[in-house]
Design a protein around this motif. Sequence first.
Motif, PDB file in Angstrom:
ATOM      1  N   THR A  60     -31.189   2.468  -5.736  1.00  0.00           N
ATOM      2  CA  THR A  60     -31.074   1.004  -5.798  1.00  0.00           C
ATOM      3  C   THR A  60     -29.879   0.539  -4.969  1.00  0.00           C
ATOM      4  O   THR A  60     -28.780   0.349  -5.493  1.00  0.00           O
ATOM      5  CB  THR A  60     -30.912   0.527  -7.255  1.00  0.00           C
ATOM      6  OG1 THR A  60     -29.762   1.167  -7.837  1.00  0.00           O
ATOM      7  CG2 THR A  60     -32.142   0.863  -8.086  1.00  0.00           C
ATOM      8  N   HIS A 118     -33.250  -5.264  -4.484  1.00  0.00           N
ATOM      9  CA  HIS A 118     -33.152  -6.491  -5.271  1.00  0.00           C
ATOM     10  C   HIS A 118     -33.258  -7.737  -4.401  1.00  0.00           C
ATOM     11  O   HIS A 118     -33.104  -7.695  -3.175  1.00  0.00           O
ATOM     12  CB  HIS A 118     -31.852  -6.512  -6.075  1.00  0.00           C
ATOM     13  CG  HIS A 118     -30.600  -6.514  -5.257  1.00  0.00           C
ATOM     14  ND1 HIS A 118     -30.107  -7.652  -4.644  1.00  0.00           N
ATOM     15  CD2 HIS A 118     -29.721  -5.520  -4.943  1.00  0.00           C
ATOM     16  CE1 HIS A 118     -28.985  -7.372  -4.012  1.00  0.00           C
ATOM     17  NE2 HIS A 118     -28.722  -6.080  -4.169  1.00  0.00           N
ATOM     18  N   TRP A 135     -32.518  -3.654 -11.946  1.00  0.00           N
ATOM     19  CA  TRP A 135     -33.597  -2.671 -11.963  1.00  0.00           C
ATOM     20  C   TRP A 135     -33.489  -1.675 -13.110  1.00  0.00           C
ATOM     21  O   TRP A 135     -34.321  -0.770 -13.224  1.00  0.00           O
ATOM     22  CB  TRP A 135     -33.609  -1.880 -10.656  1.00  0.00           C
ATOM     23  CG  TRP A 135     -33.894  -2.678  -9.427  1.00  0.00           C
ATOM     24  CD1 TRP A 135     -33.044  -2.910  -8.379  1.00  0.00           C
ATOM     25  CD2 TRP A 135     -35.127  -3.326  -9.077  1.00  0.00           C
ATOM     26  NE1 TRP A 135     -33.656  -3.655  -7.411  1.00  0.00           N
ATOM     27  CE2 TRP A 135     -34.942  -3.925  -7.813  1.00  0.00           C
ATOM     28  CE3 TRP A 135     -36.369  -3.454  -9.714  1.00  0.00           C
ATOM     29  CZ2 TRP A 135     -35.951  -4.643  -7.165  1.00  0.00           C
ATOM     30  CZ3 TRP A 135     -37.371  -4.172  -9.087  1.00  0.00           C
ATOM     31  CH2 TRP A 135     -37.161  -4.757  -7.825  1.00  0.00           C
ATOM     32  N   GLU A 139     -36.118   1.350 -13.657  1.00  0.00           N
ATOM     33  CA  GLU A 139     -35.714   2.707 -13.293  1.00  0.00           C
ATOM     34  C   GLU A 139     -36.020   3.697 -14.413  1.00  0.00           C
ATOM     35  O   GLU A 139     -36.533   4.806 -14.160  1.00  0.00           O
ATOM     36  CB  GLU A 139     -34.226   2.752 -12.976  1.00  0.00           C
ATOM     37  CG  GLU A 139     -33.845   2.161 -11.633  1.00  0.00           C
ATOM     38  CD  GLU A 139     -32.407   2.473 -11.294  1.00  0.00           C
ATOM     39  OE1 GLU A 139     -32.181   3.479 -10.612  1.00  0.00           O
ATOM     40  OE2 GLU A 139     -31.523   1.709 -11.733  1.00  0.00           O
ATOM     41  N   PRO A 158     -28.021  -4.378  -8.147  1.00  0.00           N
ATOM     42  CA  PRO A 158     -28.862  -3.237  -8.510  1.00  0.00           C
ATOM     43  C   PRO A 158     -29.129  -3.098 -10.002  1.00  0.00           C
ATOM     44  O   PRO A 158     -30.169  -2.547 -10.410  1.00  0.00           O
ATOM     45  CB  PRO A 158     -28.059  -2.043  -7.971  1.00  0.00           C
ATOM     46  CG  PRO A 158     -27.317  -2.586  -6.803  1.00  0.00           C
ATOM     47  CD  PRO A 158     -26.924  -3.972  -7.219  1.00  0.00           C
TER      48      PRO A 158
END
Length: 217
Positions: free
Chosen positions: A33, A8, A17, A21, A14
Amino acid sequence: MTTVMLVHGAWHQPSTWRELEEELRGRGYETVTPALPSAGADPTGDAHDDAAVIRAALDAIDGEVVVVAHSYGGIPVTEAAAGVERVIYLAAFVPDVGESMYTMLGMPQPADSSGLFPLPEDPRNALYADVADADAAVADLVGQTHASFATQVTRAVWHDVPSTYVVTDLDRSLSVEVQKELAKRAQDVRHLASSHSPHLSMPAELAKLIDEIVSAD
């Protein structure tokens, strides 16, 4: 199986995402992540500390790894990601040895890099101009150490590791002109018609692009 590590950018965590993901896992990838210590409710350290976290996470993965670095995340990834299959710089900074975010933007190194670096004046517009739930994204932003922006890297993996730069053509944070200059350091350049955060505005399209890049190796 290839693992995609998602790193990131500044002021993020994280969780940014999550949607990407899901898309990548649907395409058969594992995802990792790491949480960078320079960002958080009580952030600490600089880009070298972030790089150490990234390196430790890489060392814990078996098999091939592709690293996607967003925005500031390109700085510690450039320091840490030796030996991976490819680095994908997503609207990211690509420093050479001795460079920091300041020098890449043509600014002098600050005399004092203590404390936190403030958010952009209008983060909704700068970071999430085409994100449907931009208010929720802004609410998730956290503190970022000033020291992370002033860190000068000691190694630049793009000299040895295959790299792709993804230019976000509607970006209101890291200008397209700066991105195109940084992209000259990558072997491969792609484009997305998005603002600064395509992992939030077009996760399916970004996952497809990542898959195309990985599959071409």
